[in-house]
Design a protein around this motif. Structure first.
Motif, short mmCIF file in Angstrom:
data_model
loop_
_atom_site.label_atom_id
_atom_site.label_comp_id
_atom_site.label_asym_id
_atom_site.label_seq_id
_atom_site.Cartn_x
_atom_site.Cartn_y
_atom_site.Cartn_z
N GLY A 75 -3.06 5.58 -22.23
CA GLY A 75 -4.41 5.21 -21.82
C GLY A 75 -5.45 6.17 -22.35
O GLY A 75 -5.16 7.08 -23.15
N ARG A 76 -6.68 5.99 -21.90
CA ARG A 76 -7.79 6.84 -22.33
C ARG A 76 -8.84 6.84 -21.21
O ARG A 76 -9.07 5.83 -20.57
N THR A 77 -9.42 8.02 -20.98
CA THR A 77 -10.46 8.13 -19.96
C THR A 77 -11.80 8.39 -20.64
O THR A 77 -11.86 9.09 -21.66
N TYR A 78 -12.88 7.81 -20.09
CA TYR A 78 -14.18 7.83 -20.74
C TYR A 78 -15.26 8.35 -19.79
O TYR A 78 -15.25 8.03 -18.60
N LEU A 79 -16.21 9.10 -20.36
CA LEU A 79 -17.41 9.51 -19.65
C LEU A 79 -18.60 8.78 -20.27
O LEU A 79 -18.79 8.82 -21.49
N LEU A 80 -19.39 8.11 -19.44
CA LEU A 80 -20.56 7.38 -19.90
C LEU A 80 -21.79 7.92 -19.19
O LEU A 80 -21.70 8.52 -18.11
N TYR A 81 -22.96 7.66 -19.79
CA TYR A 81 -24.22 8.16 -19.22
C TYR A 81 -25.29 7.10 -19.37
O TYR A 81 -25.35 6.38 -20.38
N ASN A 82 -26.13 6.98 -18.35
CA ASN A 82 -27.27 6.08 -18.39
C ASN A 82 -28.53 6.94 -18.46
O ASN A 82 -28.92 7.58 -17.48
N SER A 83 -29.15 7.00 -19.66
CA SER A 83 -30.30 7.88 -19.85
C SER A 83 -31.51 7.43 -19.05
O SER A 83 -32.40 8.23 -18.77
N GLY A 84 -31.53 6.16 -18.65
CA GLY A 84 -32.66 5.66 -17.89
C GLY A 84 -32.63 6.08 -16.43
O GLY A 84 -33.68 6.28 -15.81
N THR A 85 -31.44 6.24 -15.88
CA THR A 85 -31.29 6.58 -14.46
C THR A 85 -30.75 7.97 -14.22
O THR A 85 -30.80 8.47 -13.08
N GLY A 86 -30.18 8.61 -15.26
CA GLY A 86 -29.56 9.92 -15.07
C GLY A 86 -28.19 9.84 -14.43
O GLY A 86 -27.65 10.86 -13.99
N ALA A 87 -27.61 8.65 -14.37
CA ALA A 87 -26.29 8.46 -13.74
C ALA A 87 -25.17 8.63 -14.75
O ALA A 87 -25.28 8.22 -15.91
N ASN A 88 -24.07 9.24 -14.30
CA ASN A 88 -22.84 9.33 -15.07
C ASN A 88 -21.85 8.29 -14.55
O ASN A 88 -21.94 7.85 -13.40
N CYS A 89 -20.90 7.93 -15.39
CA CYS A 89 -19.87 6.97 -14.98
C CYS A 89 -18.57 7.33 -15.69
O CYS A 89 -18.57 7.65 -16.89
N VAL A 90 -17.47 7.29 -14.96
CA VAL A 90 -16.15 7.55 -15.54
C VAL A 90 -15.25 6.34 -15.29
O VAL A 90 -15.24 5.77 -14.19
N VAL A 91 -14.52 5.95 -16.33
CA VAL A 91 -13.55 4.87 -16.22
C VAL A 91 -12.32 5.25 -17.03
O VAL A 91 -12.42 5.89 -18.08
N THR A 92 -11.15 4.92 -16.52
CA THR A 92 -9.90 5.15 -17.22
C THR A 92 -9.26 3.81 -17.54
O THR A 92 -9.02 3.00 -16.63
N LEU A 93 -9.00 3.56 -18.83
CA LEU A 93 -8.40 2.31 -19.27
C LEU A 93 -6.93 2.52 -19.62
O LEU A 93 -6.58 3.47 -20.32
N LYS A 94 -6.09 1.62 -19.16
CA LYS A 94 -4.67 1.65 -19.50
C LYS A 94 -4.46 1.06 -20.90
O LYS A 94 -5.23 0.22 -21.35
N SER A 95 -3.38 1.47 -21.57
CA SER A 95 -2.97 0.83 -22.81
C SER A 95 -1.51 0.40 -22.77
O SER A 95 -0.98 -0.11 -23.75
N THR A 96 -0.85 0.61 -21.62
CA THR A 96 0.52 0.13 -21.41
C THR A 96 0.59 -0.55 -20.04
O THR A 96 -0.27 -0.35 -19.19
N ASN A 97 1.63 -1.37 -19.86
CA ASN A 97 1.80 -2.11 -18.59
C ASN A 97 0.55 -2.90 -18.23
O ASN A 97 0.19 -3.01 -17.05
N LEU A 98 -0.12 -3.45 -19.26
CA LEU A 98 -1.34 -4.19 -19.02
C LEU A 98 -1.05 -5.48 -18.25
O LEU A 98 -0.11 -6.20 -18.55
N GLY A 99 -1.87 -5.72 -17.22
CA GLY A 99 -1.67 -6.89 -16.38
C GLY A 99 -0.72 -6.65 -15.22
O GLY A 99 -0.60 -7.50 -14.34
N THR A 100 -0.08 -5.48 -15.22
CA THR A 100 0.85 -5.12 -14.15
C THR A 100 0.31 -3.91 -13.40
O THR A 100 0.03 -2.88 -14.02
N PRO A 101 0.13 -4.00 -12.10
CA PRO A 101 -0.39 -2.86 -11.35
C PRO A 101 0.46 -1.60 -11.52
O PRO A 101 1.69 -1.65 -11.41
N SER A 102 -0.19 -0.49 -11.82
CA SER A 102 0.48 0.80 -11.93
C SER A 102 -0.55 1.89 -11.64
O SER A 102 -1.74 1.63 -11.57
#
Length: 311
Positions: free
Chosen positions: A229-256
């Protein structure tokens, strides 16, 4: 952050040309406007076709027009990707058309604007220009797979309207004037509709960080979690908010087990973790001008950043 479902998703060119839209079936170019000047190494005869197989630079299922303008397009043979009406492509996710090493650059208000060059395993290259955002800062590099997100469509540099300027080049830097994408060859003087199979199913997560975090967020950093998988840091320059999301690249469609966390310096940490089918997050915190620590995990593979991105 409360978790309610293992499967969540946030719903979500060059200038508008004077096309003869009625002639869509023929996909024949009507006019060839003048393009902005491109950086050096654009001249010389054709150096031969690219050996690398390329997919569309857009997400799975997206259909856009590849326009190979004749006369005045610089460099000759480059593609302008646009939607039917020239507008809807703005902000679209841009993906690597093939694996390689990506280098990020920003020429400001001239020429390419924000742009990325990817050097592929056989020495050939692709270029992606006029981007609104990039996943790395100018001067940085990133090892990418086919389908890796590298930025979003915009209108930076010598561009009058949102579009993606795209080039395929041989190992010597010479532009291929009849590039092939998704098995569709687009020669000079042609425009063709191309549907993307990039990042479709299989081992590729169908969701993107910007889709999960929502409108206004752009990727500013990312970290691989091995091959899972891969984890990402995002930023909204209009609001000053940060956001983090982690995406899987294996076992897709299966809860883990997947997690994502965000910690502004001097504040508590917010974590989203659970058994998810595709991703953890979005974890959002407002922290303008504040350093943040961020990261995530898929299974036993994890990443934790130092406090960074303080601007």
């Amino acid at each position: 952050m409360s978790v309610t479902s293992p499967f969540r998703r946030t719903t979500s060119l060059r200038r508008t040309r004077r096309w003869a839209l009625a002639a869509l079936a023929a996909f024949t170019l009507v006019a060839a406007p003048t393009a902005a000047a491109a950086p050096a190494d654009t001249a010389a005869p054709d150096a031969g076709v690219l050996a690398t197989s390329h997919k569309s630079p857009f997400s799975c299922g997206k259909t856009f027009y590849a326009n190979n303008w004749s006369g005045g397009h610089n460099p000759n043979g480059s593609i302008d990707w646009q939607s039917y009406d020239g507008d809807a492509i703005n902000g679209e996710t841009v993906r690597a058309t093939a694996a390689g090493t990506a280098t990020f650059d920003d020429e400001g208000s001239t020429s390419y604007g924000k742009w990325v060059q990817i050097v592929h395993g056989d020495g050939t290259r692709t270029r992606y220009a006029h981007l609104a955002t990039m996943v790395r800062a100018p001067g940085q590099t990133l090892s990418v797979s086919q389908g890796t997100v590298i930025g979003t469509v915009g209108s930076t540099g010598g561009s009058e309207a949102p579009h993606l300027h795209y080039e395929q080049r041989g190992s010597t830097g010479v532009v291929d004037t009849s590039p092939t994408v998704e098995g569709v060859t687009v020669s000079v003087g042609q425009k063709k509709a191309v549907t993307s199979t990039n990042a479709c199913g299989g081992s590729t997560n169908p969701y993107t960080p910007t889709e999960v975090c929502g409108s206004g967020f752009s990727v500013i950093d990312q970290a691989a979690l091995g091959t899972v998988g891969r984890t990402y840091l995002l930023y909204n320059s209009g609001t000053g908010a940060n956001c983090v999301v982690t995406l899987k690249s294996t076992n897709l469609g299966t809860p883990s087990a997947v997690s994502a966390f965000l910690e502004p310096q001097g504040s508590s940490r917010t974590t989203d973790s659970g058994s998810y089918s595709y991703y953890a997050g979005p974890v959002k915190r407002s922290a303008p001008g504040t350093c943040v620590k961020w990261g995530g995990s898929v299974g036993s593979a994890s990443y934790t950043s130092p406090f960074e991105h303080c601007d």
